[in-house]
Design a protein around this motif. Structure first.
Motif, PDB file in Angstrom:
ATOM      1  N   GLY A 494       7.651 -53.843 103.674  1.00 18.82           N
ATOM      2  CA  GLY A 494       6.879 -52.869 104.450  1.00 18.82           C
ATOM      3  C   GLY A 494       7.729 -52.099 105.454  1.00 18.82           C
ATOM      4  N   ASN A 495       9.026 -52.406 105.515  1.00 17.71           N
ATOM      5  CA  ASN A 495       9.907 -51.713 106.441  1.00 17.71           C
ATOM      6  C   ASN A 495      10.700 -50.660 105.647  1.00 17.71           C
ATOM      7  N   PRO A 496      10.650 -49.377 106.078  1.00 19.06           N
ATOM      8  CA  PRO A 496      11.237 -48.320 105.242  1.00 19.06           C
ATOM      9  C   PRO A 496      12.709 -48.543 104.895  1.00 19.06           C
ATOM     10  N   LEU A 497      13.539 -48.949 105.860  1.00 18.50           N
ATOM     11  CA  LEU A 497      14.964 -49.130 105.565  1.00 18.50           C
ATOM     12  C   LEU A 497      15.166 -50.278 104.564  1.00 18.50           C
ATOM     13  N   LYS A 498      14.437 -51.375 104.778  1.00 17.86           N
ATOM     14  CA  LYS A 498      14.582 -52.533 103.887  1.00 17.86           C
ATOM     15  C   LYS A 498      13.992 -52.226 102.510  1.00 17.86           C
ATOM     16  N   ALA A 499      12.875 -51.503 102.488  1.00 17.63           N
ATOM     17  CA  ALA A 499      12.277 -51.143 101.192  1.00 17.63           C
ATOM     18  C   ALA A 499      13.241 -50.248 100.417  1.00 17.63           C
ATOM     19  N   MET A 500      13.922 -49.361 101.148  1.00 12.90           N
ATOM     20  CA  MET A 500      14.918 -48.497 100.509  1.00 12.90           C
ATOM     21  C   MET A 500      15.986 -49.375  99.835  1.00 12.90           C
ATOM     22  N   ALA A 501      16.489 -50.385 100.580  1.00 11.69           N
ATOM     23  CA  ALA A 501      17.517 -51.278 100.023  1.00 11.69           C
ATOM     24  C   ALA A 501      16.973 -51.998  98.782  1.00 11.69           C
ATOM     25  N   LEU A 502      15.721 -52.448  98.841  1.00 10.89           N
ATOM     26  CA  LEU A 502      15.146 -53.177  97.706  1.00 10.89           C
ATOM     27  C   LEU A 502      15.102 -52.312  96.448  1.00 10.89           C
ATOM     28  N   ILE A 503      14.739 -51.049  96.650  1.00  8.22           N
ATOM     29  CA  ILE A 503      14.688 -50.149  95.490  1.00  8.22           C
ATOM     30  C   ILE A 503      16.111 -49.956  94.948  1.00  8.22           C
ATOM     31  N   GLY A 504      17.077 -49.854  95.845  1.00  4.86           N
ATOM     32  CA  GLY A 504      18.476 -49.731  95.432  1.00  4.86           C
ATOM     33  C   GLY A 504      18.968 -50.965  94.683  1.00  4.86           C
ATOM     34  N   LEU A 505      18.348 -52.116  94.940  1.00  8.31           N
ATOM     35  CA  LEU A 505      18.758 -53.361  94.269  1.00  8.31           C
ATOM     36  C   LEU A 505      18.067 -53.537  92.918  1.00  8.31           C
ATOM     37  N   GLY A 506      17.093 -52.680  92.648  1.00  6.37           N
ATOM     38  CA  GLY A 506      16.435 -52.746  91.334  1.00  6.37           C
ATOM     39  C   GLY A 506      14.951 -53.070  91.376  1.00  6.37           C
ATOM     40  N   PHE A 507      14.379 -53.285  92.559  1.00  2.00           N
ATOM     41  CA  PHE A 507      12.939 -53.581  92.616  1.00  2.00           C
ATOM     42  C   PHE A 507      12.141 -52.304  92.336  1.00  2.00           C
ATOM     43  N   ARG A 508      11.137 -52.412  91.461  1.00  2.00           N
ATOM     44  CA  ARG A 508      10.307 -51.255  91.134  1.00  2.00           C
ATOM     45  C   ARG A 508       8.850 -51.478  91.529  1.00  2.00           C
ATOM     46  N   ASN A 509       8.585 -52.617  92.141  1.00  2.00           N
ATOM     47  CA  ASN A 509       7.239 -52.905  92.644  1.00  2.00           C
ATOM     48  C   ASN A 509       7.351 -53.573  94.002  1.00  2.00           C
ATOM     49  N   LEU A 510       6.552 -53.086  94.945  1.00  2.00           N
ATOM     50  CA  LEU A 510       6.539 -53.688  96.274  1.00  2.00           C
ATOM     51  C   LEU A 510       5.090 -53.955  96.643  1.00  2.00           C
ATOM     52  N   SER A 511       4.863 -55.043  97.384  1.00  2.00           N
ATOM     53  CA  SER A 511       3.510 -55.300  97.869  1.00  2.00           C
ATOM     54  C   SER A 511       3.560 -55.381  99.390  1.00  2.00           C
ATOM     55  N   ILE A 512       2.771 -54.517 100.029  1.00  2.38           N
ATOM     56  CA  ILE A 512       2.919 -54.342 101.476  1.00  2.38           C
ATOM     57  C   ILE A 512       1.569 -54.300 102.184  1.00  2.38           C
ATOM     58  N   ARG A 513       1.607 -54.360 103.508  1.00  3.92           N
ATOM     59  CA  ARG A 513       0.368 -54.276 104.283  1.00  3.92           C
ATOM     60  C   ARG A 513      -0.146 -52.839 104.290  1.00  3.92           C
ATOM     61  N   GLY A 514      -1.458 -52.709 104.393  1.00  5.73           N
ATOM     62  CA  GLY A 514      -2.080 -51.390 104.311  1.00  5.73           C
ATOM     63  C   GLY A 514      -1.464 -50.367 105.247  1.00  5.73           C
ATOM     64  N   HIS A 515      -1.192 -50.783 106.507  1.00  2.07           N
ATOM     65  CA  HIS A 515      -0.748 -49.757 107.439  1.00  2.07           C
ATOM     66  C   HIS A 515       0.710 -49.354 107.236  1.00  2.07           C
ATOM     67  N   ASN A 516       1.424 -49.984 106.294  1.00  6.43           N
ATOM     68  CA  ASN A 516       2.805 -49.560 105.997  1.00  6.43           C
ATOM     69  C   ASN A 516       2.888 -48.518 104.884  1.00  6.43           C
TER      70      ASN A 516
END
Ligand code: PEP
Ligand code: MG
Length: 562
Positions: A494-516
């Motif tokens: 749910g954190n933009p910088l960390k989510a960016m890194a996750l996508i760069g590592l190959g993740f194509r699905n994220l599950s996050i809190r509504g307000h993110n």
């Protein structure tokens, strides 16, 4: 969560009783019974309040009303009235007697019942003596309510639009007033010792639910900067709203599945509001926490059915009961351990107490009513545990078939990956599962041997450390090679910088809190994944504490909205 600015209003629950003795018990009895009826009606009105929607909070109020109908309680009051006390003095006496008996009790569940009882007593006393709670019409437009403790119905007495925050001297995260406040989007900070004595009436207060800070009598400057923060939040909210229905696709056209983390019925409308692809993690232990006792198959199955209905055709991943450590059930008392985070918790409990697991499977199978069903196990440490849990599920499925029940159209079974050992059995695991969801909160605490709830360690290790990122990359890669869907549902997604890194590592699905949702979607729409992948490949061998500064610079240099 959230931010609130307002003027202090001290919550008074003391009601002055001017008449204690009465000669005519018959009149007092009529007065008591009529008033009890009035109170029930006012609770009914409260329960129907459209603003509250439909959720656990309604169940709490219902429990509440049942408590007010409790025969034992009513009989004791009636006896005091026959003994010569006025109706209001009798109500107060029964409460005082119970309080004396129960005040030494440390059990949190019973303590909460005592709070509920006080709430009901106060409510009834108000009706009996004809006093209404300090009228909210005379109160300022924005208020922060301060109380020693509070019942859920008491909070609902305030004008919802005025209450910007709530501060309590007592309280626990699972107390009922906290559940109601969460449903109403009111930030709450609790366990602030002696706060009721530290402030003066109508003092300005800032409640910052995100950081857990309270600012009393803030300077004009601080007030100004928080007001700006509040306005910026509103503005950002409007920007997020504008991209809500746009697809969650990166600048270079890669679709990223964005799913919702949920645990309360109240979270469900967020599925539509955020245009999420589904619920990536439904923490079933959260509703378990709001029941006074272990919910049976029927209660569970009604709840799960409501969730599947409301999600319409979007997938909902139900995670089986993940209790223990910081998630305690009020009615399970034998879970006190020296090292609860690495103790008897989660799937370890439910594999040892199969009845609990089986009743949950039974409820889920029935709730699906022929639709697709997604079940995920928490805290799996080895393939054998996954097999044992799945075998139990298949027994329940067979049972349902044998009784000619409707079985799910398709069953998807997956696991959380949050214990490092499991990452070393991926080849075998991936042959067995339909999906994987990485629980970065626990995976991080176990990898670094660093308690996730320990304030002293909170800033010590970073999820953006090269070692953690390398582990995550290996997981994403192995899943992708095996063709198994892999998501990440810990807080880092749910954190933009960390989510960016996750996508760069190959993740194509994220599950996050509504307000993110807004900020994550905005980030990925400005992201070129290919560029980031190339950059990250050059960084994972680094021996630096964290890649955060470099990733931050990368984002700024490439115009990625973080
Ligand atoms: C996790 O551990 O990352 C997770 C999502 O589960 P929980 O926070 O409920 O332990
Ligand atoms: Mg976890």
């Amino acid at each position: 969560g959230g931010l609130g600015i307002g003027q202090e209003v001290l919550h008074h629950s003391q009601i002055h009783l001017s008449k204690l003795i009465d000669e005519d018990p018959e009149i007092e009895l009529v007065h008591f019974n009529t008033t009890l009826g009035l109170m029930h009606r006012s609770l009914d009105v409260m329960m129907k309040s459209s603003e509250l929607g439909d959720g656990e909070h309604l169940e709490i109020l219902e429990t509440y009303r049942m408590f007010a109908e409790d025969r034992g309680w009513i009989t004791k009051i009636t006896e005091h009235i026959h003994g010569g006390l006025t109706a209001e003095a009798s109500v107060k006496k029964v409460y005082d007697d119970t309080w004396v008996r129960m005040s030494q009790i440390t059990d949190p569940y019973l303590k909460e019942r005592l709070h509920d009882m006080r709430d009901i007593t106060d409510r009834l006393l108000q009706h009996l003596v004809g006093e209404t709670r300090s009228s909210t019409t005379e109160q300022p437009d924005n208020i922060i309510v301060i109380a020693r403790s509070m019942g859920p119905a008491e909070l609902l007495d305030y004008d919802r639009h005025k209450v910007q925050g709530l501060i309590l001297e007592e309280g626990t995260p699972t107390m009922h007033v906290a559940i109601i406040a969460r449903a109403l989007n009111i930030p709450v900070i609790a366990q602030i010792k002696d706060i009721t004595e530290k402030i003066d009436s109508l003092d300005n207060i800032i409640v910052d639910g995100e950081s857990g800070n309270i600012f009393i009598r803030p300077s004009e400057e601080l007030l100004g900067s928080f007001s700006t923060k509040l306005k910026e939040r509103e503005q950002r909210q409007a920007e997020y709203e504008a991209i809500k229905d746009k697809p969650s696709v990166t600048k270079d056209g890669i679709k990223i599945g964005l799913h919702l983390n949920a645990g309360l019925l109240h979270d469900l409308p967020l599925l539509k509001e955020t245009s999420a692809d589904g619920i990536g993690l439904y923490r079933t232990e959260i509703p378990f926490m709001s029941y006074p006792e272990m919910p049976d198959v029927n209660i569970q199955s009604n709840l799960y059915k409501k969730i599947i209905d409301e999600a319409e055709n979007k997938p909902v991943i139900f995670r089986t009961l993940d209790i223990g450590a910081d998630k305690m059930l009020p009615y399970c008392k034998d879970l006190v351990e020296d090292n609860p985070a690495i103790g008897w918790r989660s799937i370890r409990i439910t594999l040892d107490r199969k009845g609990v697991l089986r009743s949950q499977f039974r409820a889920l199978i029935r709730a699906a009513q022929g639709r697709e069903l997604y079940i995920m196990f928490p805290m799996i440490s080895e393939v054998a545990e996954f097999d044992a849990a799945k075998e139990t599920l298949l027994i329940e499925l067979q049972r349902e078939k044998d009784r000619n029940g409707i079985i799910p159209k398709k069953l998807h079974v997956g696991t959380m990956l949050e214990v490092p050992a499991l990452a070393f059995q991926l080849p075998a695991l991936l042959k067995r599962v339909d999906f994987i969801s990485v629980g970065s909160n626990d995976l991080m605490q176990f990898l670094f041997a660093s308690d996730r709830g320990n304030q002293r360690l909170a800033m010590r290790y970073d999820e953006l450390s090269p070692s953690f990122l390398r582990l995550l990359k290996n997981i994403a890669l192995e899943c992708s090679n095996a063709g198994v869907s892999c998501s990440l549902c810990g807080e880092m997604a749910g954190n933009p910088l960390k989510a960016m890194a996750l996508i760069g590592l190959g993740f194509r699905n994220l599950s996050i809190r509504g307000h993110n949702f807004g900020q994550i979607k905005m980030m990925l729409q400005s992201l070129d994944v290919k560029e980031l992948e190339l950059y990250l490949d050059t960084q994972l061998d680094s021996i630096e504490h964290s890649l955060r500064p470099r990733l931050h610079s990368f984002a700024i240099d490439h115009g990625i909205v973080i």
